[in-house]
Design a protein around this motif. Structure first.
Motif, mmCIF file in Angstrom:
data_model
loop_
_atom_site.group_PDB
_atom_site.id
_atom_site.type_symbol
_atom_site.label_atom_id
_atom_site.label_comp_id
_atom_site.label_asym_id
_atom_site.label_seq_id
_atom_site.Cartn_x
_atom_site.Cartn_y
_atom_site.Cartn_z
ATOM 1 N N VAL A 219 6.967 1.093 -15.191
ATOM 2 C CA VAL A 219 5.747 1.827 -14.859
ATOM 3 C C VAL A 219 4.792 1.029 -13.981
ATOM 4 O O VAL A 219 3.755 1.548 -13.563
ATOM 5 C CB VAL A 219 5.022 2.289 -16.146
ATOM 6 N N ASN A 220 5.132 -0.218 -13.688
ATOM 7 C CA ASN A 220 4.296 -1.042 -12.814
ATOM 8 C C ASN A 220 4.943 -1.283 -11.452
ATOM 9 O O ASN A 220 4.528 -2.178 -10.721
ATOM 10 C CB ASN A 220 4.003 -2.381 -13.496
ATOM 11 N N SER A 221 5.928 -0.466 -11.094
ATOM 12 C CA SER A 221 6.717 -0.725 -9.880
ATOM 13 C C SER A 221 6.238 0.088 -8.677
ATOM 14 O O SER A 221 7.027 0.449 -7.819
ATOM 15 C CB SER A 221 8.194 -0.426 -10.154
ATOM 16 N N TRP A 222 4.949 0.382 -8.595
ATOM 17 C CA TRP A 222 4.416 1.163 -7.475
ATOM 18 C C TRP A 222 4.654 0.452 -6.158
ATOM 19 O O TRP A 222 4.492 -0.760 -6.059
ATOM 20 C CB TRP A 222 2.922 1.391 -7.671
ATOM 21 N N ARG A 223 5.015 1.229 -5.129
ATOM 22 C CA ARG A 223 5.216 0.662 -3.794
ATOM 23 C C ARG A 223 4.892 1.721 -2.749
ATOM 24 O O ARG A 223 4.867 2.923 -3.036
ATOM 25 C CB ARG A 223 6.646 0.166 -3.623
ATOM 26 N N TRP A 224 4.672 1.258 -1.532
ATOM 27 C CA TRP A 224 4.328 2.143 -0.436
ATOM 28 C C TRP A 224 5.584 2.633 0.272
ATOM 29 O O TRP A 224 6.570 1.908 0.383
ATOM 30 C CB TRP A 224 3.415 1.431 0.554
ATOM 31 N N SER A 225 5.509 3.862 0.780
ATOM 32 C CA SER A 225 6.660 4.452 1.458
ATOM 33 C C SER A 225 6.963 3.767 2.785
ATOM 34 O O SER A 225 8.112 3.740 3.222
ATOM 35 C CB SER A 225 6.426 5.950 1.681
ATOM 36 N N LEU A 226 5.948 3.212 3.445
ATOM 37 C CA LEU A 226 6.160 2.496 4.706
ATOM 38 C C LEU A 226 6.495 1.046 4.387
ATOM 39 O O LEU A 226 5.664 0.300 3.870
ATOM 40 C CB LEU A 226 4.909 2.577 5.583
ATOM 41 N N GLU A 227 7.713 0.627 4.692
ATOM 42 C CA GLU A 227 8.199 -0.690 4.286
ATOM 43 C C GLU A 227 8.076 -1.753 5.372
ATOM 44 O O GLU A 227 8.418 -2.914 5.142
ATOM 45 C CB GLU A 227 9.658 -0.576 3.835
ATOM 46 N N ASP A 228 7.577 -1.408 6.549
ATOM 47 C CA ASP A 228 7.468 -2.331 7.673
ATOM 48 C C ASP A 228 6.514 -3.474 7.328
ATOM 49 O O ASP A 228 5.310 -3.275 7.164
ATOM 50 C CB ASP A 228 6.967 -1.574 8.903
ATOM 51 N N ASN A 229 7.045 -4.685 7.238
ATOM 52 C CA ASN A 229 6.226 -5.836 6.865
ATOM 53 C C ASN A 229 5.107 -6.118 7.861
ATOM 54 O O ASN A 229 4.058 -6.658 7.496
ATOM 55 C CB ASN A 229 7.107 -7.083 6.716
ATOM 56 N N ASP A 230 5.307 -5.758 9.128
ATOM 57 C CA ASP A 230 4.291 -6.006 10.145
ATOM 58 C C ASP A 230 3.053 -5.135 9.953
ATOM 59 O O ASP A 230 2.001 -5.406 10.541
ATOM 60 C CB ASP A 230 4.863 -5.754 11.546
ATOM 61 N N PHE A 231 3.174 -4.093 9.151
ATOM 62 C CA PHE A 231 2.060 -3.185 8.926
ATOM 63 C C PHE A 231 1.013 -3.784 7.992
ATOM 64 O O PHE A 231 -0.152 -3.388 8.015
ATOM 65 C CB PHE A 231 2.591 -1.873 8.347
ATOM 66 N N TYR A 232 1.414 -4.741 7.175
ATOM 67 C CA TYR A 232 0.542 -5.259 6.118
ATOM 68 C C TYR A 232 0.171 -6.718 6.367
ATOM 69 O O TYR A 232 1.026 -7.533 6.728
ATOM 70 C CB TYR A 232 1.240 -5.168 4.753
ATOM 71 N N GLN A 233 -1.085 -7.049 6.122
ATOM 72 C CA GLN A 233 -1.497 -8.438 6.044
ATOM 73 C C GLN A 233 -1.443 -8.866 4.581
ATOM 74 O O GLN A 233 -1.194 -8.058 3.689
ATOM 75 C CB GLN A 233 -2.900 -8.612 6.622
ATOM 76 N N GLU A 234 -1.682 -10.145 4.331
ATOM 77 C CA GLU A 234 -1.554 -10.680 2.976
ATOM 78 C C GLU A 234 -2.430 -9.898 1.999
ATOM 79 O O GLU A 234 -3.621 -9.692 2.230
ATOM 80 C CB GLU A 234 -1.937 -12.158 2.961
ATOM 81 N N GLY A 235 -1.810 -9.443 0.921
ATOM 82 C CA GLY A 235 -2.521 -8.744 -0.135
ATOM 83 C C GLY A 235 -2.686 -7.250 0.074
ATOM 84 O O GLY A 235 -3.063 -6.530 -0.862
ATOM 85 N N GLU A 236 -2.407 -6.750 1.281
ATOM 86 C CA GLU A 236 -2.677 -5.348 1.562
ATOM 87 C C GLU A 236 -1.691 -4.397 0.880
ATOM 88 O O GLU A 236 -2.048 -3.254 0.588
ATOM 89 C CB GLU A 236 -2.687 -5.097 3.069
ATOM 90 N N ARG A 237 -0.486 -4.856 0.619
ATOM 91 C CA ARG A 237 0.463 -4.003 -0.124
ATOM 92 C C ARG A 237 -0.039 -3.710 -1.530
ATOM 93 O O ARG A 237 0.357 -2.718 -2.153
ATOM 94 C CB ARG A 237 1.827 -4.683 -0.223
ATOM 95 N N ASP A 238 -0.883 -4.581 -2.046
ATOM 96 C CA ASP A 238 -1.310 -4.474 -3.435
ATOM 97 C C ASP A 238 -2.633 -3.740 -3.604
ATOM 98 O O ASP A 238 -3.141 -3.638 -4.726
ATOM 99 C CB ASP A 238 -1.429 -5.874 -4.051
ATOM 100 N N PHE A 239 -3.214 -3.245 -2.519
ATOM 101 C CA PHE A 239 -4.473 -2.507 -2.652
ATOM 102 C C PHE A 239 -4.252 -1.232 -3.469
ATOM 103 O O PHE A 239 -3.318 -0.485 -3.224
ATOM 104 C CB PHE A 239 -5.054 -2.138 -1.284
ATOM 105 N N ARG A 240 -5.129 -1.004 -4.460
ATOM 106 C CA ARG A 240 -5.083 0.203 -5.286
ATOM 107 C C ARG A 240 -6.509 0.691 -5.516
ATOM 108 O O ARG A 240 -7.442 -0.096 -5.578
ATOM 109 C CB ARG A 240 -4.423 -0.082 -6.648
ATOM 110 N N ASN A 241 -6.661 1.985 -5.695
ATOM 111 C CA ASN A 241 -7.974 2.558 -5.988
ATOM 112 C C ASN A 241 -7.878 3.547 -7.149
ATOM 113 O O ASN A 241 -8.367 4.663 -7.094
ATOM 114 C CB ASN A 241 -8.545 3.257 -4.739
ATOM 115 N N TRP A 242 -7.217 3.079 -8.233
ATOM 116 C CA TRP A 242 -7.038 3.908 -9.423
ATOM 117 C C TRP A 242 -8.381 4.207 -10.095
ATOM 118 O O TRP A 242 -9.306 3.417 -10.032
ATOM 119 C CB TRP A 242 -6.163 3.190 -10.449
#
Length: 206
Positions: A49-72
């Motif tokens: 239940v903690n395995s959330w991920r973004w559909s866009l997998e291109d590493n160049d799209f994200y800077q450090e920490g940006e994959r982990d942004f959440r607004n729950w």
């Protein structure tokens, strides 16, 4: 055994816990144990239940920490054990819900001046994902609070975003086949999320 112990045993003695890809394999499994065991037995399917991920997998799209942004907002809760996709509400907060719900959605276009495009035709999450990939870049993937606010201003809320998760098999394979038990007297339909134990991985038996 616990599910983890069973997984370890199967990996030491054989290949892994059972993976079931279709109804024919399910029937083979039932035939294998029929008459030798009458209780429940672990299979390899589990729900992290903690395995959330973004559909866009291109590493160049994200800077450090940006994959982990959440607004729950008091989420995710995986209510009923079926909430694998995420939508943004009218305040900009995120909620997990069933992927089968019908909502408008926001596409992202890496090549356009107007990079966020709202599609008002409601679909389920998978159809929204497919549409955005066919016509633009992907469903919107939100990297920070500034983007979250821009998307809220564009969409007005109530839309799918690109955050999701899958149930997976012990061998790491995504599941394309599930055969959950229907509701029975005094017993809820499965999966039921372990009666609210949403913060820990949920394992599967048959």
């Amino acid at each position: 055994m616990t599910w983890t112990a069973a997984q370890r045993y199967c990996r030491q003695k054989y290949t892994d816990l059972a993976t079931i890809d279709n109804m024919d394999e399910m029937k083979r499994l039932i035939t294998t144990v029929n008459g030798t065991y009458s209780g429940s037995a672990w299979i390899g399917l589990y729900d992290d239940v903690n395995s959330w991920r973004w559909s866009l997998e291109d590493n160049d799209f994200y800077q450090e920490g940006e994959r982990d942004f959440r607004n729950w907002y008091h989420e995710p809760d995986n209510y009923g054990g079926k909430q694998l996709c995420v939508y943004m509400d009218y305040t900009g907060n995120w909620f997990d819900i069933s992927c089968d719900n019908t909502l408008p959605f926001i596409c992202y276009d890496v090549n356009a001046t107007q990079s966020f495009i709202k599609i008002n035709n409601g679909t389920n999450w998978a159809e929204a994902h497919r549409y955005c990939r066919d016509h633009y870049t992907d469903l919107v993937n939100i990297r920070n609070q500034t983007e979250n606010q821009r998307i809220l201003e564009t969409a007005g809320g109530g839309v799918w975003i690109g955050l999701y998760r899958n149930r997976i098999w012990s061998n790491g394979q995504n599941t394309n086949y599930e055969d959950w038990r229907p509701a029975l007297p005094y017993s809820p339909q499965q999966p039921d999320n372990g009666y609210g134990q949403w913060s820990i991985p949920q394992c599967t038996a048959f």
